[in-house]
Each structure stands twice: as C-alpha cells, then as structure tokens.
Design an enzyme around this catalytic site. Sequence first.
Site, PDB file in Angstrom:
ATOM      1  N   LYS A   1      10.188  -6.498  -7.872  1.00 55.63           N
ATOM      2  CA  LYS A   1      10.659  -6.689  -9.265  1.00 55.63           C
ATOM      3  C   LYS A   1      10.300  -5.514 -10.153  1.00 55.63           C
ATOM      4  CE  LYS A   1       6.876  -9.019  -8.173  1.00 55.63           C
ATOM      5  NZ  LYS A   1       6.411 -10.145  -7.422  1.00 55.63           N
TER       6      LYS A   1
ATOM      7  N   GLY B   1       9.373 -16.374  -6.251  1.00 50.72           N
ATOM      8  CA  GLY B   1       8.946 -16.626  -4.858  1.00 50.72           C
ATOM      9  C   GLY B   1       9.984 -17.302  -3.982  1.00 50.72           C
TER      10      GLY B   1
ATOM     11  N   GLY C   1      -2.917 -14.259  -1.102  1.00 48.70           N
ATOM     12  CA  GLY C   1      -1.707 -13.414  -1.017  1.00 48.70           C
ATOM     13  C   GLY C   1      -0.742 -13.626  -2.167  1.00 48.70           C
TER      14      GLY C   1
ATOM     15  N   ASP D   1       4.235  -8.804 -14.636  1.00 51.49           N
ATOM     16  CA  ASP D   1       5.048  -9.296 -13.520  1.00 51.49           C
ATOM     17  C   ASP D   1       6.067 -10.337 -14.008  1.00 51.49           C
ATOM     18  OD1 ASP D   1       5.366  -9.676 -10.418  1.00 51.49           O
ATOM     19  OD2 ASP D   1       5.068 -11.704 -11.200  1.00 51.49           O
TER      20      ASP D   1
ATOM     21  N   LYS E   1      10.244 -10.143 -14.170  1.00 55.56           N
ATOM     22  CA  LYS E   1      11.153 -11.171 -13.640  1.00 55.56           C
ATOM     23  C   LYS E   1      12.098 -11.646 -14.732  1.00 55.56           C
ATOM     24  CE  LYS E   1       7.816 -12.620 -10.167  1.00 55.56           C
ATOM     25  NZ  LYS E   1       6.568 -13.361  -9.977  1.00 55.56           N
TER      26      LYS E   1
HETATM   27  P1  NAP Z   1       0.868  -5.799   0.144  1.00 58.12           P
HETATM   28  O1  NAP Z   1       0.259  -6.940   0.860  1.00 58.12           O
HETATM   29  O2  NAP Z   1       0.018  -4.925  -0.708  1.00 58.12           O
HETATM   30  O3  NAP Z   1       1.619  -4.894   1.256  1.00 58.12           O
HETATM   31  C1  NAP Z   1       2.136  -3.636   0.984  1.00 58.12           C
HETATM   32  C2  NAP Z   1       2.528  -2.968   2.308  1.00 58.12           C
HETATM   33  O4  NAP Z   1       3.222  -1.760   2.048  1.00 58.12           O
HETATM   34  C3  NAP Z   1       1.336  -2.594   3.191  1.00 58.12           C
HETATM   35  O5  NAP Z   1       1.652  -2.804   4.535  1.00 58.12           O
HETATM   36  C4  NAP Z   1       1.132  -1.082   2.924  1.00 58.12           C
HETATM   37  O6  NAP Z   1       0.652  -0.367   4.061  1.00 58.12           O
HETATM   38  C5  NAP Z   1       2.571  -0.658   2.657  1.00 58.12           C
HETATM   39  N1  NAP Z   1       2.604   0.461   1.696  1.00 58.12           N
HETATM   40  C6  NAP Z   1       2.325   0.403   0.373  1.00 58.12           C
HETATM   41  N2  NAP Z   1       2.495   1.618  -0.196  1.00 58.12           N
HETATM   42  C7  NAP Z   1       2.893   2.437   0.795  1.00 58.12           C
HETATM   43  C8  NAP Z   1       3.228   3.824   0.839  1.00 58.12           C
HETATM   44  N3  NAP Z   1       3.164   4.591  -0.224  1.00 58.12           N
HETATM   45  N4  NAP Z   1       3.623   4.346   2.031  1.00 58.12           N
HETATM   46  C9  NAP Z   1       3.674   3.578   3.130  1.00 58.12           C
HETATM   47  N5  NAP Z   1       3.372   2.259   3.154  1.00 58.12           N
HETATM   48  C10 NAP Z   1       2.992   1.701   1.990  1.00 58.12           C
HETATM   49  O7  NAP Z   1       2.055  -6.301  -0.805  1.00 58.12           O
HETATM   50  P2  NAP Z   1       2.885  -7.683  -0.722  1.00 58.12           P
HETATM   51  O8  NAP Z   1       2.116  -8.766  -1.404  1.00 58.12           O
HETATM   52  O9  NAP Z   1       3.394  -7.894   0.657  1.00 58.12           O
HETATM   53  O10 NAP Z   1       4.086  -7.346  -1.730  1.00 58.12           O
HETATM   54  C11 NAP Z   1       5.096  -6.449  -1.346  1.00 58.12           C
HETATM   55  C12 NAP Z   1       6.218  -6.484  -2.374  1.00 58.12           C
HETATM   56  O11 NAP Z   1       6.750  -7.818  -2.476  1.00 58.12           O
HETATM   57  C13 NAP Z   1       5.783  -6.105  -3.794  1.00 58.12           C
HETATM   58  O12 NAP Z   1       6.850  -5.423  -4.417  1.00 58.12           O
HETATM   59  C14 NAP Z   1       5.556  -7.462  -4.467  1.00 58.12           C
HETATM   60  O13 NAP Z   1       5.730  -7.419  -5.860  1.00 58.12           O
HETATM   61  C15 NAP Z   1       6.662  -8.282  -3.822  1.00 58.12           C
HETATM   62  N6  NAP Z   1       6.443  -9.736  -3.799  1.00 58.12           N
HETATM   63  C16 NAP Z   1       5.263 -10.236  -3.360  1.00 58.12           C
HETATM   64  C17 NAP Z   1       5.078 -11.615  -3.323  1.00 58.12           C
HETATM   65  C18 NAP Z   1       3.792 -12.228  -2.859  1.00 58.12           C
HETATM   66  O14 NAP Z   1       3.656 -13.464  -3.003  1.00 58.12           O
HETATM   67  N7  NAP Z   1       2.861 -11.479  -2.287  1.00 58.12           N
HETATM   68  C19 NAP Z   1       6.118 -12.460  -3.734  1.00 58.12           C
HETATM   69  C20 NAP Z   1       7.316 -11.899  -4.184  1.00 58.12           C
HETATM   70  C21 NAP Z   1       7.474 -10.542  -4.199  1.00 58.12           C
HETATM   71  P3  NAP Z   1      -0.816  -0.631   4.707  1.00 58.12           P
HETATM   72  O15 NAP Z   1      -0.706  -2.010   5.326  1.00 58.12           O
HETATM   73  O16 NAP Z   1      -1.004   0.429   5.715  1.00 58.12           O
HETATM   74  O17 NAP Z   1      -1.779  -0.593   3.561  1.00 58.12           O
HETATM   75  N1  HSE Z   2       2.274 -11.767  -7.892  1.00 62.39           N
HETATM   76  C1  HSE Z   2       3.450 -12.552  -7.969  1.00 62.39           C
HETATM   77  C2  HSE Z   2       3.123 -13.887  -8.560  1.00 62.39           C
HETATM   78  C3  HSE Z   2       4.061 -12.712  -6.599  1.00 62.39           C
HETATM   79  O1  HSE Z   2       1.933 -14.256  -8.574  1.00 62.39           O
HETATM   80  O2  HSE Z   2       4.030 -14.589  -9.019  1.00 62.39           O
HETATM   81  C4  HSE Z   2       5.397 -13.420  -6.611  1.00 62.39           C
HETATM   82  O3  HSE Z   2       6.381 -12.657  -7.253  1.00 62.39           O
END
Ligand code: NAP
Ligand code: HSE
Length: 309
Positions: A103, A132, A185, A199, A203
């Site tokens: 986002k 989500g 997470g 955030d 959205k």
């Molecule tokens: P995360 O756990 O921090 O994972 C990020 C991943 O990307 C890691 O594997 C990291 O590598 C890799 N990475 C980050 N920067 C990088 C770079 N510069 N070069 C290469 N690899 C890189 O994040 P996440 O929670 O999965 O979220 C990912 C995305 O989804 C974000 O945009 C977030 O806003 C979105 N999102 C998350 C959720 C949620 O509930 N978590 C829900 C909706 C949307 P390493 O593993 O080697 O560190």
């Molecule tokens: N950090 C975000 C939240 C993940 O807590 O809503 C889902 O977009």
Amino acid sequence: MIKIGLLGLGTVGSGIYDILTDKKFMIEKCTNKKVEITKILVRNLNKDRNIVVNKSILTDNPYDIIEDPEIDIIVEVMGGIEEPYKYIKQALENGKHVVTANKAVLSEHLYELNSIAKKSNRAILFEASVAGGIPIIKALNEMIVLNNITEIKGILNGTTNFILSKMTEEKTDFSETLKLAQDLGYAEADPTDDIEGYDAARKMAILSSIAFDRVVNINDVECRGITEISAFDIDFIKNFGFTVKLLGNASVLESNLSAQVEPVLIDKNSIMANVGNANNIVLLNGDIVGELQFYGQGAGKNPTTNNLV
Ligand code: NAP
Ligand code: HSE
C-alpha cells in the site's frame, strides 16, 4: 506453465510460497496450467528461515527476476517504497503481470502504475493491499459500476486495532502489545507506519482513488495515530460507555475530498466498537445499494496470502 517471481520471502512471501506449494492442485485445476515459483528475491541469502525452500531459487539481485523473460507474473511482497516502485514499473514495462500487497507504493503511484499496466496490456492487482483478508477492492470495483460512493468508513489497520482492543479488554501495556503484534506478523517492518496511522491513511488513499475516481495519495488524508492514547485514557472513557478506535473516513462534497484517519470515541455497543483483535471493518455507502459492511481479518500471513493469491 505459469512462472512466478516472488519479491520477498517474509511474513506474506512465505505464506504465498506455502499456499502455492500446499494448494498447488487446486490452483492448477482453476487455472488449467502448471504454476511454479521459479525465483525469489531476498535481502539476506544466508538468513535462517522457518520455511523450507530450495535455496537455488533464492537471489539477492532483483534483475535476475525482473529481466527473466520466462517469468510471467511478479509478486511484490518486499515492502518499502522506492525500490519496489522501480521494480514494479520495470516489470510491467517488461511485459509481466504484477500482484502486490504494497500500500505504501500504491498510495503514491497507483495512477501511474495502472497507466503503465494498461499501456503494456498487463494487469496490476492489489487486493491484499487493503484490509488483509477482506476482498474489498473487488467489492468496490463492482460497486462503482452502478453506484456513486458517498462515503467510505472503517478500521483499516490490524496492528492498532489489536493494540487498542487488548489495552481495553485486558489492560495490557502499549509497548508489550505492539511487540506481540510484531511477533504475530501483523505490523509493518517499521511499526511507526501502523501506530502513527500512516498505514491506514495509505489504505484510505487507495480506496478513495478507486471510489471517487481521482488521484488521491497519503498527503490528501489527514492523519493522527494512537501513540498519545494512554491506558488511563482508555479506562477513563470506558466509564462513560465509549471505546476508542482508529477510524478512517472519506467522502467528497462539491468535488472536494475530505479524508481522515484518527482515533475516535465510539459507543461501546456499536458494531465498530466490537471489532476486536487484528480484525478490520470497511463500510461503503453507495447511492443505489446503500450501506455495505465488510468484516474480517485485517492483517497476518494467512488472510493476506489468501487475498493475494
Ligand atoms: P517482511 O516480513 O518484512 O518481509 C519482507 C521480505 O522482503 C523479506 O523476505 C526481505 O528479505 C525481503 N526484502 C525486503 N527488502 C528487500 C530488498 N531491498 N531487497 C531484497 N529483498 C528485500 O514483510 P511482510 O510483512 O511480509 O510484508 C510485505 C509487504 O506486504 C509489505 O508491503 C506490507 O505492507 C504488505 N502487507 C503485509 C501484511 C501483513 O499482515 N504482514 C498484510 C498486508 C500487506 P530477508 O528475508 O532476506 O530479510
Ligand atoms: N500492518 C498492517 C496492519 C498489515 O496491521 O493492518 C496489513 O495491511
């Protein structure tokens, strides 16, 4: 065969890898094609991961994926803004479809990326970027075919809702509860984005862009987070029959957009007050259909992955 390049193997990326492995049969039945993740971008190739992945498909060079002519779809779940923006743009220009949950990128570049996708005759899909596991983008896109959207309202951040709910129901401490949300997470890599309301504002910008058919970015959304709310405040307002929620709101009046994300006191018996844990709720008001409410898990690996895949 559909070949997928995954940018990121964190909370969401590992969820995608698991689902595309565990539910391979169902996905292939639906697409009528074999589906395979052929390359994955990570930052640290040597990191210990609690997921079993063939190490030979990991890379720390994004161009191994974006420039690979065999890859059909890029799934961007790495987070950040400048780097993923560059990679998404280039992937679309290189003729790849893109799916992203980011986002932060979309709230600044949605219009441009949509235009590039159209020009390249490719899709950019971003269902999991808002709320989500709730399929809100699909619902909104269907609604705008017939309806003028008069209002968008809701709880759009799971982390802050989790914190406020726990502080209200179990009198937990802010920092400890934030730490728990991170461990589960739910939080962004930099949780300032969650607790300062950025955030949720992002959205709201994405939903507003679609609903009101105009360019809306995070700077168009007034934003206040929850960091100034103390356990004392929460307890105090509870005595008066209220609860506090981080609410988003957007509407257009005489072609002026009004959009806010801020902590709001609401009647403790209302539907919104009873949205607990990391759940989200989104209310969409259309001039024909009236008010629709969408409720579900707003953050975390499984709901997000489900929506993304
Ligand atoms: P995360 O756990 O921090 O994972 C990020 C991943 O990307 C890691 O594997 C990291 O590598 C890799 N990475 C980050 N920067 C990088 C770079 N510069 N070069 C290469 N690899 C890189 O994040 P996440 O929670 O999965 O979220 C990912 C995305 O989804 C974000 O945009 C977030 O806003 C979105 N999102 C998350 C959720 C949620 O509930 N978590 C829900 C909706 C949307 P390493 O593993 O080697 O560190
Ligand atoms: N950090 C975000 C939240 C993940 O807590 O809503 C889902 O977009």
